[in-house]
Motif scaffolding. Structure first.
Motif, PDB file in Angstrom:
ATOM      1  N   MET B 257      33.230  23.441   5.785  1.00  2.00           N
ATOM      2  CA  MET B 257      33.741  24.778   5.477  1.00  2.00           C
ATOM      3  C   MET B 257      34.774  24.734   4.356  1.00  2.00           C
ATOM      4  O   MET B 257      35.834  25.371   4.438  1.00  2.00           O
ATOM      5  CB  MET B 257      34.334  25.428   6.724  1.00  2.00           C
ATOM      6  CG  MET B 257      33.278  25.770   7.741  1.00  2.00           C
ATOM      7  SD  MET B 257      33.925  26.784   9.037  1.00  2.00           S
ATOM      8  CE  MET B 257      32.428  27.517   9.656  1.00  2.00           C
ATOM      9  N   GLU B 258      34.471  23.951   3.344  1.00  2.00           N
ATOM     10  CA  GLU B 258      35.322  23.790   2.147  1.00  2.00           C
ATOM     11  C   GLU B 258      36.770  23.440   2.516  1.00  2.00           C
ATOM     12  O   GLU B 258      37.696  23.746   1.765  1.00  2.00           O
ATOM     13  CB  GLU B 258      35.321  25.061   1.272  1.00  2.00           C
ATOM     14  CG  GLU B 258      33.975  25.455   0.716  1.00  2.00           C
ATOM     15  CD  GLU B 258      33.217  26.390   1.632  1.00  2.00           C
ATOM     16  OE1 GLU B 258      33.845  27.120   2.416  1.00  2.00           O
ATOM     17  OE2 GLU B 258      31.972  26.368   1.597  1.00  2.00           O
ATOM     18  N   GLY B 259      36.984  22.860   3.669  1.00  2.00           N
ATOM     19  CA  GLY B 259      38.345  22.496   4.067  1.00  2.00           C
ATOM     20  C   GLY B 259      39.198  23.690   4.453  1.00  2.00           C
ATOM     21  O   GLY B 259      40.416  23.578   4.570  1.00  2.00           O
ATOM     22  N   ARG B 260      38.566  24.847   4.675  1.00  2.00           N
ATOM     23  CA  ARG B 260      39.343  26.049   5.026  1.00  2.00           C
ATOM     24  C   ARG B 260      39.700  26.093   6.494  1.00  2.00           C
ATOM     25  O   ARG B 260      40.586  26.814   6.904  1.00  2.00           O
ATOM     26  CB  ARG B 260      38.555  27.319   4.674  1.00  2.00           C
ATOM     27  CG  ARG B 260      38.381  27.562   3.215  1.00  2.00           C
ATOM     28  CD  ARG B 260      37.478  28.754   2.943  1.00  2.00           C
ATOM     29  NE  ARG B 260      36.087  28.500   3.313  1.00  2.00           N
ATOM     30  CZ  ARG B 260      35.464  29.114   4.319  1.00  2.00           C
ATOM     31  NH1 ARG B 260      36.096  29.995   5.058  1.00  2.00           N
ATOM     32  NH2 ARG B 260      34.200  28.850   4.595  1.00  2.00           N
ATOM     33  N   ARG B 261      38.949  25.357   7.290  1.00  2.00           N
ATOM     34  CA  ARG B 261      39.179  25.310   8.738  1.00  2.00           C
ATOM     35  C   ARG B 261      39.299  23.838   9.134  1.00  2.00           C
ATOM     36  O   ARG B 261      38.755  22.977   8.440  1.00  2.00           O
ATOM     37  CB  ARG B 261      37.969  25.875   9.491  1.00  2.00           C
ATOM     38  CG  ARG B 261      37.491  27.224   9.029  1.00  2.00           C
ATOM     39  CD  ARG B 261      38.311  28.318   9.646  1.00  2.00           C
ATOM     40  NE  ARG B 261      37.735  29.622   9.426  1.00  2.00           N
ATOM     41  CZ  ARG B 261      38.443  30.705   9.131  1.00  2.00           C
ATOM     42  NH1 ARG B 261      39.748  30.628   9.000  1.00  2.00           N
ATOM     43  NH2 ARG B 261      37.852  31.864   8.989  1.00  2.00           N
ATOM     44  N   PRO B 262      39.941  23.554  10.282  1.00  2.00           N
ATOM     45  CA  PRO B 262      39.947  22.165  10.748  1.00  2.00           C
ATOM     46  C   PRO B 262      38.500  21.669  10.875  1.00  2.00           C
ATOM     47  O   PRO B 262      37.613  22.437  11.249  1.00  2.00           O
ATOM     48  CB  PRO B 262      40.614  22.254  12.116  1.00  2.00           C
ATOM     49  CG  PRO B 262      41.313  23.557  12.155  1.00  2.00           C
ATOM     50  CD  PRO B 262      40.618  24.469  11.204  1.00  2.00           C
ATOM     51  N   ALA B 263      38.295  20.403  10.568  1.00  2.00           N
ATOM     52  CA  ALA B 263      36.913  19.886  10.538  1.00  2.00           C
ATOM     53  C   ALA B 263      36.288  19.609  11.916  1.00  2.00           C
ATOM     54  O   ALA B 263      35.117  19.930  12.129  1.00  2.00           O
ATOM     55  CB  ALA B 263      36.873  18.623   9.686  1.00  2.00           C
ATOM     56  N   PRO B 264      37.055  18.989  12.869  1.00  2.00           N
ATOM     57  CA  PRO B 264      36.400  18.606  14.126  1.00  2.00           C
ATOM     58  C   PRO B 264      35.703  19.782  14.821  1.00  2.00           C
ATOM     59  O   PRO B 264      36.067  20.940  14.605  1.00  2.00           O
ATOM     60  CB  PRO B 264      37.557  18.081  14.979  1.00  2.00           C
ATOM     61  CG  PRO B 264      38.544  17.589  13.988  1.00  2.00           C
ATOM     62  CD  PRO B 264      38.461  18.556  12.851  1.00  2.00           C
ATOM     63  N   THR B 265      34.770  19.490  15.625  1.00  2.00           N
ATOM     64  CA  THR B 265      33.939  20.445  16.379  1.00  2.00           C
ATOM     65  C   THR B 265      32.925  21.148  15.463  1.00  2.00           C
ATOM     66  O   THR B 265      31.730  21.022  15.669  1.00  2.00           O
ATOM     67  CB  THR B 265      34.785  21.457  17.184  1.00  2.00           C
ATOM     68  OG1 THR B 265      35.643  20.682  18.024  1.00  2.00           O
ATOM     69  CG2 THR B 265      33.940  22.369  18.063  1.00  2.00           C
TER      70      THR B 265
END
Ligand code: SF4
Ligand code: SF4
Lengths: 258, 428
Positions: B257-265
Motif C-alpha cells: 500500500m505504498e507504505g501508507r499503512r503498516p505492512a503486517p497483516t
C-alpha cells in the motif's frame, strides 16, 4: 482429570461483585463539580505535584496549542462528553488551578479508551492518552470515589490479572452474566466449556479453566512480589480494599510475606 | 477515464479526488508523521543508542537478535532497519486471547510447526499486566517495567527470543523499555525488585510483534497454501497499540500500500492472493477500550459497529475482516451480536491474520483455528474458500467425544530446539 480449577480462587471470585455483574454507568456524562468543591485542597495540590514530578510527564506533556487534532480522532468523543484537548488544557493549567484537574479526575477521565490515537496526531507531541493513564493511576492511589465506582464492576478482572497475570479466563464465561450480550452461540459454548477447553490443541491452554494458560506457582509468586514491591497492592488498597487483601492472601499462600 | 475516490472528511463530508492524488496525500502525511512534525523518532533513536551505552557500561544486559535466531530485516516508520527473529521464539502469550479466542494462538503455533520453526511455549510467563494499567489505572510504570523485565529474563534464560502476540503487550513493552533506558530512577527501582526475585535486567534489542513475524514469512506461507483464496476480498484492521503507541517502531514497506499503512497483516493477505480493500475509517480504533468492553459495553459496541463493521461492509463488501490483536478480534467479533438483534444487517467474520493464513494452508477450522469460539458467521467465508466445514465440524465433535471417553489429546508440537537453555532458574 483433564480440567484443573482452583477451589480457593473460585470462592474468592464468588465473593467479589456478588450480584453477578453490574455496570458502572456512562462516565463523562456527569461533571462532578460538587465532589471537587468538597475535595481536600491539600490532596488536590499533592496530585498536581506528583503528576508533574513523574518521569513520564516530560515525555507526555509539552504545551498544547489547542488545535483539537486529538479530539478529532478520539473514539469516546463521538459518543460521550469527553475530549482529550480538555484533558491536556487542564493539565496545562493544573498548577494554578489544581481543582480543575481534580474535578476532571472525578469521573471525566474514565471515558478514555487508551487507544493512543491522540498521541499519533498531536503536532506538539503531547500524549493525552498517556496523561489520562497517569491521572487514572493517581485517582486509584488517592482512593477517589469515581475510581471506586468505575472499578468495582471490574474487580474480578483486577484480581485475576494481579494474581495470575491472566484474565477473561474460561471460568468467567458463564452461560448468563457477564457475557449475556455475546449471544446464544456463546451461551452454548459456555455450557460445554470443559469439553471445548480440553480440545484446544495447545498443551499450555488445554483444560485450563481458572487461568488463561497454565501458569507456574513460582511465576505467580514473582508477579505478586513485583506488585507488592512496586506499591501496586497498596495503591489498590486505597480503592478496592477487598481485592488488595485477597491478592495478599493469594501471595501468602505462595510464600510472599505481607 | 481517470480513477477517483472519495476522501471522507467526517460528519458526512467527502471530497472527490483522483486516486493517485489521494495516495500521494496519504503518503505525504506518513512521511511527515515519521520525519517532521512528529519528532518522537529522534527520541526513539536516541533511546536505542543509550541502550547500547548502558550495555557497554555493564549497567544492563541486552538480548541480541543474533544469527542463531536467523533474523530477517524490515523497515520501520522511523526509517530504521529492524531485525525480526524467525526461529527459536519464546511465545509471549496474551491474556486476552487464551481464555476465549484460543484459535488466535493455536493457528500461529500450527503455522510454525508446519514451517518447522522451533519455539518455546513457557508456563513461566505472565501477561504484561498492562490491561490493569490502561484499563483501570491499577498499575504503575515500575510494576509494568518489572513485569516486562521478568518475562524478558525468563526468555533469555531459555535462550529463545520473545515474540509478542498481543498488540497491547507490544505497545506497553515499547513504552516501558523506553522509560527504563531513559530514566535512571525507574531503572534502579526495577533492578532492586528483580534482585528480590533472583533475576537480572536483560532488555531485548528488538521488540517484535507476531504479525511482523508473519509478515517476513508471508511468501513461505503463501507457497504452502492448499486453497486458492484469490476470490476472497478482505478488509484489514491494524491494532492501535501496534502502530500508534510508540509509532516509530512498527513495520512499513513501500511495496505494501505504498507504505501508507503498516505492512503486517495486509502483506500476508496480499501474498496469499487476497484482494485487500481500503475503507474510510481505516485508522479508527476498534472500540475496545479495555474496561469499556466489560463495564461500559454500549460505548465500545457502538463505536465498533458504527465506525468499523458497518462502513467496512458497506464500502468494501469484504468476505472477512483480518486483525492482529486479541482485543480487536474480541471487540469487532462480539459487537455484531446486539446490533444484529436490533436489525442492523451488516456483518462480517473476524479472524486473525494467522487464523486466515492457517485456513489457506489447510489447517482444520475447528481443531486448529477454533472458529467455534467466534460469533460473527464464518460459514460463508469457509464455503467461498472451498472448505467443507460440515465434515470438519463432525470430525471435531467426534474428537471432543473421544476426549471425554478418555482418548489422548493431540497437541501441536514444534520441532526440537537447536539452542540450549542458558541457565537454571534460581528463584523459589
Ligand atoms: S493535538 Fe496536541 S496540541 Fe492539539 S489540542 Fe490535542 S494536545 Fe493540544
Ligand atoms: S487515548 Fe484516550 S484520549 Fe487519546 S484518542 Fe484514545 S480514547 Fe481519546
Amino acid at each position: 482429570m483433564y480440567v484443573t480449577k482452583s477451589e480457593k480462587v473460585t470462592s474468592r471470585l464468588g465473593s467479589l461483585n456478588e450480584d453477578g455483574w453490574h455496570y458502572s454507568g456512562l462516565p463523562g456524562l456527569q461533571w462532578e463539580a460538587e465532589n471537587a468543591r468538597m475535595g481536600d485542597r491539600k490532596v488536590m495540590k499533592r496530585i498536581v505535584e506528583e503528576v508533574q514530578a513523574d518521569p513520564r510527564f516530560e515525555d507526555f506533556y509539552h504545551a498544547c496549542i489547542n488545535c483539537g487534532n486529538c479530539t478529532a480522532v478520539c473514539p469516546p468523543f463521538r459518543l460521550v462528553d469527553f475530549a482529550p484537548r480538555i484533558v491536556v488544557q487542564k493539565v496545562m493549567h493544573a498548577k494554578d488551578e489544581p481543582e480543575l484537574l481534580y474535578q476532571m479526575m472525578d469521573q471525566y477521565i474514565w471515558s478514555c479508551f487508551q487507544c493512543y490515537s491522540c498521541w499519533e496526531v498531536c503536532p506538539a507531541q503531547n500524549n493525552p492518552g498517556g496523561l489520562v493513564a497517569m491521572l487514572k493511576e493517581s485517582a486509584v492511589k488517592h482512593g477517589l470515589t469515581s475510581a471506586k465506582r468505575s472499578l468495582e464492576p471490574y474487580s474480578k478482572i483486577l484480581y485475576k490479572v494481579m494474581t495470575t497475570g491472566t484474565q477473561i479466563t474460561p471460568d468467567m464465561h458463564s452461560s448468563n452474566a457477564p457475557f449475556r450480550d455475546w449471544g446464544g452461540g456463546k451461551a452454548d459454548l459456555a455450557k460445554h466449556l470443559r469439553e471445548e477447553r480440553a480440545a484446544v490443541a495447545v498443551e499450555t491452554l488445554a483444560g485450563t479453566i481458572d487461568k488463561s494458560w497454565k501458569v507456574d506457582d513460582r511465576t505467580m509468586k514473582e508477579l505478586i512480589t513485583i506488585e507488592k514491591e512496586a506499591g501496586v497492592t497498596d495503591m489498590v488498597k486505597q480503592t478496592l480494599k477487598d481485592v488488595a487483601e485477597m491478592v495478599e492472601e493469594a501471595g501468602e499462600e505462595l510464600g510472599v510475606p505481607k | 477515464m481517470t480513477e477517483s475516490q472519495a476522501l471522507n472528511l467526517g460528519k458526512g463530508d467527502e471530497v472527490e479526488m483522483r486516486t493517485v492524488d489521494l495516495k500521494f496525500l496519504q503518503k505525504l502525511s506518513m512521511d511527515r508523521k515519521a520525519h517532521l512534525a512528529y519528532g518522537k523518532v529522534e527520541d526513539y533513536l536516541r533511546m536505542l543508542e543509550k541502550m547500547k551505552e548502558l550495555e557497554r557500561s555493564g549497567e544492563i544486559m541486552v538480548h541480541h537478535v543474533g544469527d542463531e535466531y536467523e533474523p530477517a530485516t524490515v523497515k520501520t516508520l522511523s526509517g530504521r532497519e529492524k531485525k525480526v527473529p524467525t526461529v527459536e521464539l519464546w511465545q509471549h502469550k496474551s491474556c486476552g486471547q487464551c481464555g476465549h479466542i484460543p484459535g488466535y494462538i493455536s493457528a500461529l503455533y500450527w503455522i510454525m510447526a508446519e514451517l518447522k520453526i522451533p519455539y518455546v511455549d513457557d508456563t513461566n510467563q505472565t501477561s504484561c499486566t498492562a490491561w490493569n494499567y490502561y484499563g483501570s489505572g491499577t498499575s504503575n510504570p515500575v510494576a509494568l517495567s518489572a513485569v516486562f523485565a521478568r518475562n524478558m529474563h525468563a526468555a533469555y534464560e531459555k535462550n529463545a527470543y520473545p515474540l509478542i502476540h498481543c498488540g497491547t503487550s507490544y505497545g506497553d513493552y515499547k513504552e516501558v523499555r523506553y522509560l527504563m533506558v531513559m530514566s535512571r530512577e525507574v531503572r534502579d527501582q526495577v533492578k532492586a525488585i528483580l534482585k528480590k526475585i533472583g533475576r537480572d535486567l536483560v532488555l531485548p534489542e528488538e521488540l517484535v510483534h507476531y504479525s511482523e513475524w508473519l509478515h517476513v514469512k508471508r511468501n513461505e506461507i503463501a507457497g504452502r497454501r492448499k486453497f486458492d483464496v484469490s476470490n476472497i476480498k478482505a478488509a484489514v484492521h491494524a491494532a492501535c497499540h501496534t502502530y500508534k503507541l510508540m509509532a516509530e517502531d512498527f513495520t512499513y514497506d513501500p511495496t505494501i500500500m505504498e507504505g501508507r499503512r503498516p505492512a503486517p497483516t495486509t502483506s500476508v493477505a496480499m501474498a496469499l492472493g487476497v484482494d485487500v480493500k481500503e475503507y474510510s475509517t481505516w485508522s479508527d480504533c476498534c472500540g475496545f477500550g479495555f474496561r469499556h468492553i466489560l463495564t461500559e459495553r454500549e460505548i465500545s459496541r457502538s463505536f465498533a459497529y458504527f465506525r468499523k463493521i458497518q462502513p467496512i461492509v458497506r464500502e468494501t463488501k469484504a468476505d472477512v475482516l483480518l486483525v492482529h490483536d486479541t482485543g480487536c478480534v474480541t471487540t469487532l467479533d462480539k459487537s455484531q451480536v446486539v446490533t444484529k438483534a436490533h436489525g442492523f444487517p451488516e456483518t462480517i467474520p473476524v479472524v486473525s491474520d494467522a487464523q486466515f493464513a492457517a485456513l489457506a494452508m489447510g489447517a482444520h477450522p475447528f481443531k486448529v483455528c477454533q472458529l467455534h469460539w467466534h460469533l460473527a458467521d464464518w460459514k460463508g467465508l469457509l464455503e467461498k474458500i472451498g472448505i467443507d466445514w460440515k465434515t470438519a465440524e463432525t470430525e471435531y465433535k467426534d474428537y471432543v467425544q473421544a476426549l471425554k471417553e478418555g482418548a489422548k489429546p493431540v497437541y501441536i508440537t514444534p520441532p526440537p530446539r537447536r539452542l540450549k537453555p542458558r541457565a537454571k532458574e534460581t528463584f523459589s
